[in-house]
Design a protein around this motif. Structure first.
Motif, short mmCIF file in Angstrom:
data_model
loop_
_atom_site.label_atom_id
_atom_site.label_comp_id
_atom_site.label_asym_id
_atom_site.label_seq_id
_atom_site.Cartn_x
_atom_site.Cartn_y
_atom_site.Cartn_z
N LEU A 9 36.82 33.96 41.21
CA LEU A 9 38.22 34.18 40.82
C LEU A 9 39.06 33.01 41.29
O LEU A 9 38.87 32.49 42.39
CB LEU A 9 38.75 35.47 41.46
CG LEU A 9 40.27 35.69 41.43
CD1 LEU A 9 40.74 35.90 39.99
CD2 LEU A 9 40.66 36.88 42.30
N PHE A 10 39.99 32.59 40.41
CA PHE A 10 40.96 31.58 40.83
C PHE A 10 42.25 31.79 40.04
O PHE A 10 42.22 32.18 38.87
CB PHE A 10 40.45 30.15 40.62
CG PHE A 10 41.25 29.13 41.38
CD1 PHE A 10 41.01 28.92 42.73
CD2 PHE A 10 42.25 28.39 40.76
CE1 PHE A 10 41.75 27.99 43.45
CE2 PHE A 10 42.99 27.46 41.46
CZ PHE A 10 42.74 27.27 42.82
N LYS A 20 45.21 33.25 35.55
CA LYS A 20 44.22 33.91 36.39
C LYS A 20 42.91 34.00 35.61
O LYS A 20 42.88 34.51 34.49
CB LYS A 20 44.69 35.32 36.76
CG LYS A 20 43.66 36.13 37.56
CD LYS A 20 44.19 37.54 37.82
CE LYS A 20 43.15 38.39 38.54
NZ LYS A 20 43.64 39.78 38.75
N GLU A 22 38.89 35.20 35.96
CA GLU A 22 37.81 35.89 36.69
C GLU A 22 36.50 35.66 35.95
O GLU A 22 36.46 35.66 34.72
CB GLU A 22 38.07 37.39 36.76
CG GLU A 22 39.21 37.81 37.65
CD GLU A 22 39.37 39.31 37.68
OE1 GLU A 22 38.73 39.97 38.53
OE2 GLU A 22 40.12 39.83 36.83
N SER A 139 37.26 28.68 39.37
CA SER A 139 36.71 30.03 39.32
C SER A 139 35.19 29.97 39.19
O SER A 139 34.47 30.74 39.85
CB SER A 139 37.30 30.79 38.14
OG SER A 139 36.75 32.08 38.02
N ASN A 142 33.54 29.11 42.46
CA ASN A 142 33.46 30.29 43.33
C ASN A 142 32.32 31.21 42.90
O ASN A 142 31.64 31.81 43.74
CB ASN A 142 34.79 31.04 43.32
CG ASN A 142 35.90 30.29 44.01
OD1 ASN A 142 35.65 29.44 44.87
ND2 ASN A 142 37.14 30.55 43.64
#
Length: 291
Positions: A9-10, A20, A22, A139, A142
């Motif tokens: 997520l970022f 946003k 995900e 994202s 991550n």
């Protein structure tokens, strides 16, 4: 070694917009990317997919992109009235024919990006695409880290299971010559029961016994199984996509163990083969989680 399961997520916010992104991934035989975003951002889809393909080789990846304009003065809202009308018609039809209550609210409809599309007039497509890709990359990073962390835990589990398989294989290896000796003695005794000792051609008997014992020997299967165990340990140290290689090794390990079981008439080896099959099956299940 990476798992195929992970989450990334970022978010980014400035005076004009909020982004946003995900990303969730689960097991899959191949790479399957599913994008969830407003149709107004469709121009960025292929670029985001290409970015994901550059870092992920296997797994089902769901991508959720949320883009909101924050400066409402410059925002225009487009409504897809045809689609909205279809929703209403279907809702009424369900209520009339099936008794399903029509409780569509305005707020629920507002959440559907395919009906209500907001965009800022002076947003340049290239600028928005660039921002989306920057957020998508972070994202994705991550997500990759998440898959790496779980991959380390899977590796620990692999090593534990491989250690048990090696221990069981070592037992079979030690037991094998004893079993062959016992088989040789049984063959000699059985031959003596049916033949007159004065008529036995000892060299012929030894040759026949050697041929039978060679067919019962499991030395080659044990050697190959140990090689597969070593290869498995080597492969899981790789940072590349290794899931398919491990799938193949599991098949080969199963083949050797099955052959050992079919050749042996020793109860201790047979019991150990059952345990080996159980441990290899546990490996196979865990391999399904590996990229």
């Amino acid at each position: 070694m990476n798992s195929m399961t992970g989450y990334g997520l970022f978010e980014k916010r400035n005076d004009d917009f909020y982004i946003k992104i995900e990303m969730k991934s689960v097991n899959n035989r191949y790479l399957d990317i599913n994008m969830r975003m407003s149709n107004s951002l469709i121009y960025a889809e292929e670029s985001v997919k290409s970015l994901i393909k550059s870092k992920i080789k296997r797994g089902k990846v769901d991508v959720f992109i949320n883009f909101e304009c924050l400066n409402s003065e410059d925002v225009k809202i487009d409504v897809d009235y045809k689609l909205l009308n279809k929703y209403i018609i279907i809702s009424k039809d369900l209520e009339k024919n099936f008794g399903v209550k029509s409780d569509i609210s305005f707020l629920e409809l507002m959440r559907d990006p395919n009906i209500f599309k907001s965009q800022k007039d002076d947003f340049e497509v290239d600028l928005v695409k660039k921002e989306i890709l920057e957020v998508a990359e972070k994202s994705l990073n991550n997500l990759v880290v998440s898959r790496q962390i779980e991959g380390k835990e899977i590796k620990k589990d692999f090593k534990k299971k491989l250690s048990e398989i090696k221990k069981l294989t070592d037992f079979v290896e030690k037991r094998a010559p004893i079993t062959l000796k016992e088989n040789e003695e049984r063959l000699r005794n059985r031959i003596s029961e049916y033949l007159d000792a004065t008529k036995i051609d000892e060299s012929r008997i030894l040759t026949e016994i050697a041929i039978i014992l060679d067919k019962l020997s499991i030395d080659e299967e044990i050697t190959r199984l140990k090689i597969h165990i070593d290869n498995f340990n080597d492969i899981i140290e790789s940072e590349e996509s290794i899931g398919r290689k491990l799938d193949f090794l599991i098949q080969e390990m199963n083949r050797e163990v099955n052959t050992i079981g079919s050749k042996s008439n020793d109860i201790e080896i047979t019991n150990t083969v059952v345990k080996l099959k159980s441990e290899i099956e546990k490996l196979r299940e865990q391999v399904q989680n590996v990229e």
